[in-house]
Design a protein around this motif. Sequence first.
Motif: not given
Length: 305
Positions: A226-252
Amino acid sequence: MLVPRSAWLTGYIPDLPTPFNAAGLVDIEAVAVQCERQIAAGAPALVVCEDAGEASTLSPAEQALIIRTAVDVARGRTRIIAGAGSNATSRAIELTRRAEAAGADAVLSVVPYYNKPMQEGIRAHFRAVASSTGLPIILHDVPSRTLRPLADETIVRLAESRQFAGLRDGSGDIARLMRLSCALPPGFRLLSGDDPTAFSFVASGGHGAISQLSNIAPDLCRTIFSTCRQGRLQAANYLQTRLVSLEFCLSRERPAALKYALSLLGLMEPYTRLPIVELDEPAKAELARALTVIADEDQIETAEA
């Protein structure tokens, strides 16, 4: 009869894993728990019996049972998308018909794998599946598993039929979104099927993602979208960075890592079916650490909380 374009096919849609018990049987109670949790979180649809669901190890009867359970739990509150793909066209048709009979709202149909068909064969395969059902069909392109990609031209030609409602794109090629957006008819939905690149896909105008990650943090994924859809990409990217480690674990190690993460949340046992095995101890520890990054009261609740 024309099949309407699927306006509901948007946002983060969880690709649900199939829970098993210690005897190796499908744990239907845990299926229902997963579905209810995602519906409560506002999931626009649920995917069952697909790659995260270890579909290749499920019997047709087990697939039908899982689909019926999801449909019964949803009670029209969200759509149920059933995996119904195969590298044999006749089997894909059979699974599609079974999914329709079980009450699914749409099917997700993967490019035939292993036998490496030509693009004309891929088109003929999907058209044969479409002619066997009245359900909307979501194409699934995941070249790392099928070896043969779904060519852009093939997607455009198939999308001339309104029965093809969208694409789950597991290629990780963000530039492809730009190429296809201008060539496809209005209403055809482009969804990421690759969690590590899903944020970039959505931020670039994609309609959403069919995601492993949203099984674990549905509220956070919904907020990012929803934050992306509102055009608030910087805020959305901040939230996304919290998921990076988890994404890496899941993708392996998918779906073993996803199942172990959900077991830490008290939602299912981590059992898998061969040839998938459970994570080793170092991988479990790494995944548990990744979960702590997002385990606060606004995002996920661990079983110990």
